[in-house]
Design an enzyme around this catalytic site. Sequence first.
Site, PDB file in Angstrom:
ATOM      1  N   GLU A  91     -63.121  38.213  70.285  1.00 60.12           N
ATOM      2  CA  GLU A  91     -64.534  38.422  70.616  1.00 60.12           C
ATOM      3  C   GLU A  91     -65.053  37.453  71.676  1.00 60.12           C
ATOM      4  O   GLU A  91     -65.975  37.779  72.425  1.00 60.12           O
ATOM      5  CB  GLU A  91     -65.404  38.333  69.356  1.00 60.12           C
ATOM      6  CG  GLU A  91     -65.226  39.498  68.382  1.00 60.12           C
ATOM      7  CD  GLU A  91     -64.070  39.305  67.412  1.00 60.12           C
ATOM      8  OE1 GLU A  91     -63.268  38.360  67.598  1.00 60.12           O
ATOM      9  OE2 GLU A  91     -63.979  40.105  66.463  1.00 60.12           O
ATOM     10  N   PHE A 149     -69.364  39.523  51.593  1.00 58.26           N
ATOM     11  CA  PHE A 149     -68.149  39.492  52.404  1.00 58.26           C
ATOM     12  C   PHE A 149     -68.511  39.629  53.883  1.00 58.26           C
ATOM     13  O   PHE A 149     -69.226  40.539  54.279  1.00 58.26           O
ATOM     14  CB  PHE A 149     -67.216  40.632  51.978  1.00 58.26           C
ATOM     15  CG  PHE A 149     -65.967  40.696  52.821  1.00 58.26           C
ATOM     16  CD1 PHE A 149     -65.065  39.643  52.824  1.00 58.26           C
ATOM     17  CD2 PHE A 149     -65.708  41.795  53.628  1.00 58.26           C
ATOM     18  CE1 PHE A 149     -63.918  39.686  53.606  1.00 58.26           C
ATOM     19  CE2 PHE A 149     -64.564  41.846  54.421  1.00 58.26           C
ATOM     20  CZ  PHE A 149     -63.667  40.786  54.403  1.00 58.26           C
ATOM     21  N   GLN A 150     -68.003  38.728  54.686  1.00 61.26           N
ATOM     22  CA  GLN A 150     -68.237  38.689  56.134  1.00 61.26           C
ATOM     23  C   GLN A 150     -69.716  38.571  56.498  1.00 61.26           C
ATOM     24  O   GLN A 150     -70.165  39.092  57.509  1.00 61.26           O
ATOM     25  CB  GLN A 150     -67.602  39.891  56.830  1.00 61.26           C
ATOM     26  CG  GLN A 150     -66.082  39.857  56.702  1.00 61.26           C
ATOM     27  CD  GLN A 150     -65.361  40.751  57.670  1.00 61.26           C
ATOM     28  OE1 GLN A 150     -65.840  41.822  58.014  1.00 61.26           O
ATOM     29  NE2 GLN A 150     -64.188  40.326  58.117  1.00 61.26           N
ATOM     30  N   LYS A 161     -75.601  46.964  58.390  1.00 59.11           N
ATOM     31  CA  LYS A 161     -74.842  48.212  58.417  1.00 59.11           C
ATOM     32  C   LYS A 161     -75.682  49.418  57.976  1.00 59.11           C
ATOM     33  O   LYS A 161     -75.559  50.510  58.536  1.00 59.11           O
ATOM     34  CB  LYS A 161     -73.611  48.073  57.521  1.00 59.11           C
ATOM     35  CG  LYS A 161     -72.679  49.267  57.624  1.00 59.11           C
ATOM     36  CD  LYS A 161     -71.343  49.013  56.956  1.00 59.11           C
ATOM     37  CE  LYS A 161     -70.420  50.213  57.214  1.00 59.11           C
ATOM     38  NZ  LYS A 161     -69.106  50.031  56.584  1.00 59.11           N
ATOM     39  N   MET A 178     -57.822  17.213  84.063  1.00 54.01           N
ATOM     40  CA  MET A 178     -59.111  16.530  84.181  1.00 54.01           C
ATOM     41  C   MET A 178     -59.249  15.442  83.125  1.00 54.01           C
ATOM     42  O   MET A 178     -59.813  14.369  83.381  1.00 54.01           O
ATOM     43  CB  MET A 178     -60.253  17.546  84.077  1.00 54.01           C
ATOM     44  CG  MET A 178     -61.615  16.969  84.402  1.00 54.01           C
ATOM     45  SD  MET A 178     -61.659  16.189  86.024  1.00 54.01           S
ATOM     46  CE  MET A 178     -62.262  17.523  87.032  1.00 54.01           C
TER      47      MET A 178
HETATM   48  C1  TPP Z   1     -63.036  24.781  75.208  1.00 50.26           C
HETATM   49  C2  TPP Z   1     -62.903  23.454  75.852  1.00 50.26           C
HETATM   50  N1  TPP Z   1     -62.245  22.464  75.219  1.00 50.26           N
HETATM   51  C3  TPP Z   1     -62.097  21.251  75.800  1.00 50.26           C
HETATM   52  C4  TPP Z   1     -62.618  21.006  77.048  1.00 50.26           C
HETATM   53  C5  TPP Z   1     -62.452  19.632  77.700  1.00 50.26           C
HETATM   54  N2  TPP Z   1     -61.640  19.735  78.922  1.00 50.26           N
HETATM   55  C6  TPP Z   1     -62.215  19.776  80.137  1.00 50.26           C
HETATM   56  S1  TPP Z   1     -61.076  19.935  81.355  1.00 50.26           S
HETATM   57  C7  TPP Z   1     -59.804  19.940  80.268  1.00 50.26           C
HETATM   58  C8  TPP Z   1     -58.391  20.072  80.742  1.00 50.26           C
HETATM   59  C9  TPP Z   1     -58.079  21.438  81.236  1.00 50.26           C
HETATM   60  O1  TPP Z   1     -56.684  21.544  81.461  1.00 50.26           O
HETATM   61  P1  TPP Z   1     -56.129  22.679  82.392  1.00 50.26           P
HETATM   62  O2  TPP Z   1     -56.704  23.983  82.016  1.00 50.26           O
HETATM   63  O3  TPP Z   1     -54.640  22.597  82.388  1.00 50.26           O
HETATM   64  O4  TPP Z   1     -56.728  22.320  83.809  1.00 50.26           O
HETATM   65  P2  TPP Z   1     -56.387  21.076  84.789  1.00 50.26           P
HETATM   66  O5  TPP Z   1     -57.471  20.072  84.606  1.00 50.26           O
HETATM   67  O6  TPP Z   1     -55.046  20.564  84.429  1.00 50.26           O
HETATM   68  O7  TPP Z   1     -56.431  21.688  86.148  1.00 50.26           O
HETATM   69  C10 TPP Z   1     -60.281  19.790  78.969  1.00 50.26           C
HETATM   70  C11 TPP Z   1     -59.411  19.724  77.778  1.00 50.26           C
HETATM   71  C12 TPP Z   1     -63.327  22.067  77.651  1.00 50.26           C
HETATM   72  N3  TPP Z   1     -63.913  21.914  78.829  1.00 50.26           N
HETATM   73  N4  TPP Z   1     -63.432  23.277  77.054  1.00 50.26           N
END
Ligand code: TPP
Lengths: 574, 163
Positions: free
Chosen positions: A51, A113-114, A163, A482
């Site tokens: 979803e 439920f749900q 529902k 990052m």
């Molecule tokens: C759902 C979610 N969880 C955690 C984060 C924190 N976060 C920001 S950038 C990042 C790393 C992303 O890794 P990747 O997709 O491999 O991209 P890269 O930075 O390596 O290009 C994380 C964990 C986020 N922004 N969103």
Amino acid sequence: MELLSGADMIARFLQDEGVEYIYGYPGGAALHIYDALFRQDKVKHILVRHEQAATHAADGYARASGKPGVVLVTSGPGATNAVTGIATAYMDSIPMVVICGQVMSHLIGDDAFQETDIVGVTRPIVKHSFSIKHPSEIPEVLKKAFYLASTGRPGPVVVDIPKDMTSPTERYEYVYPKKVKLRSYNPVTRGHTGQIKKAVELMLKAKRPVFYTGGGVVSGGASEALTDLVRRLGYPITTTLMGIGAYPQGDRQCLGWLGMHGSYESNMAMHHADLIIAIGARFDDRVTNNTSKFCPTAKIIHVDIDPSSVSKTVRADVPIVGPAGSVINEMISLVQGKEIAHPEALGEWWQKVDGWREERVGKLYEPSGPGEKIKPQEVIEAMCRVTRGEAFVTTDVGQHQMFAAQYYKFDKPNRFITSGGLGTMGFGFPAAMGIKQNFPEDQVICVTGEGSFQMMMQELSTCKQYGVGVKIVNLNNASLGMVRQWQDLNYKSRHAHSYMESLPDFQKLIEAYGFTALRVETLDELEPALERTFADKHELVFLDVQVDPREHVYPMQVPLGSMRDMLLSKTERT
Amino acid sequence: MRHIISILMENEPGALSRVVGLFAQRNYNIETLNVAPTEDPSLSRLTVTTVGDDRVIEQITKHLNKLIDVVKLVDLTEGNHIERELMLVKVKALGAARDEVKRTADIFRAQIVDVTASLYTVQITGDAGKLDAFLQAMAPIGILEVARTGVSGIARGDKVLSL
Ligand SMILES: Cc1ncc(C[n+]2csc(CCOP(=O)(O)OP(=O)(O)O)c2C)c(N)n1
Ligand SMILES: [Mg+2]
């Protein structure tokens, strides 16, 4: 007069409202609605695999098309799975209507439920929400939902439908409500003329002006008007991440985008400006850095459709509440035939700005040497060349997102599509799916990272089912880049859980779904692989590029500093 | 500074939770809150007292106005206004204290609305300061229970908060 069940009313309403696609996933509480959708063929239902993807796909569709995205989920887990996507749309002001099934009304409150109080759960992340109390309300409530989602400052609206409200055995009169009125909701249609005059006076007298424009210009369909105004005045313009493309990035007056990873010249120009003309932007903390050191010498004109955005984090000297388009047009008619007061000062200002721009030419990053890993920036630059800067580009969140924003050049609005406000990993791929369905003849690229892609990769199955030919460019640095960058800068390179062990063989994974995947390791393989990736715009191709994991995103504003306090590389600082 | 904000909102389920939720979500403070239907059954009137500098109060009123269920609002503290709160207090009333409570209640123009052998229930209306003062006066005698309605208010003069 027509008698319809609640479920049929929903299907009919969506047809009458002109909805083309609805993204969803079935379940008990939504089954009457699913049956009604099944018995018609005007509204196409796209079955996602999670979803959250339904909300991101609807969101991507909405951003690219300007029409509200529509989502249908069942109660409980179906609805809670949609929450991240609703929050993503809320933070970026994206029009979306989310229809949630709910347990039968007599069971509400019994922990049935749900059962989840989804109106309660989503309260802080929606523009508004409704619970249906009687089937006969359905057409009007849905009309209100679409109206609220897409007018004023757009946003997501949740409609919770028990529902029994959709029961096939009870029928009620259906009339498509052409119009609705809400006595407490009157979005502004134009700005205050006196304020606009005041703003234009300041604009004409400015010596070091900068336009700073955001997503409000894009969603307000005001890009052309903005371009006209900015060209007439001849002032520099920088946009937010959400505002990319509202003014052509290839134009000399455009300094790129600003903020934490914005261009050096944008941030320098902002800091030294004597007038900031902010339109449809919200002085977000990723833009301003430390607000107490923000643009010390500037007066601020702030145009926004949402009064609560004005003077929220930075006090405006000339606040103007109104839609970007009409305010800009009024500004144009006021500057028409007028001369700016200090053309020589503007000339000097441009010299300064161009000086900043030139300072960084050729120094933005160090290209890969022979035998070295490809730099992620090189991939985006090549991708921009191969697609002539004309593609829709969605991103996930991380370094790859910033590189995509920095090195792909957009001349049109609604082309760079990213989760700017919430920063939701997993957004890019389903969003690309939603865009591709609306723009089948365009190249739609999801620039992702191996971390983000794994959050929503189940949607490969959806793409297979509906033949969605998006391109996925995976800047694979085998790490949560990052996060790793922040750990390099702030935690002495202690890489706590920011590396990726046990990555899948992406090529095999993609092939398992019957799609083509390419893997690139050296620079000379890159362009041919990109050519192959974009050869057939109807084919899903996954391009896995092994990039340098040590690369950092620069510039990077120094925390708690002013806008001009930036790290420019691993060794340089302003 | 303390502000009294009076809100006309749709008399619908969920409206109250949106207002209260907004304060929690944006870290604004609620000192008192009361809500009841008005003469127009489709509208409720909610009055909230909150504390904040001008910038915060401006944001509070803007965000409240943004809520779809909020029809109209006024910051009563911006003009002359009447502020009232009602309080019911149970105080110990034994021996000499029985007279003392009665006398103090008279001074505050409060009424004794219920009596037992050991306590009085006093009803008092006024602004928050008056109610606080009464509680202070009763404290040495022995306060057993306090029920306050929270502040309600209305503008002085011809100004009217209506649709
Ligand atoms: C759902 C979610 N969880 C955690 C984060 C924190 N976060 C920001 S950038 C990042 C790393 C992303 O890794 P990747 O997709 O491999 O991209 P890269 O930075 O390596 O290009 C994380 C964990 C986020 N922004 N969103
Ligand atoms: Mg990565």
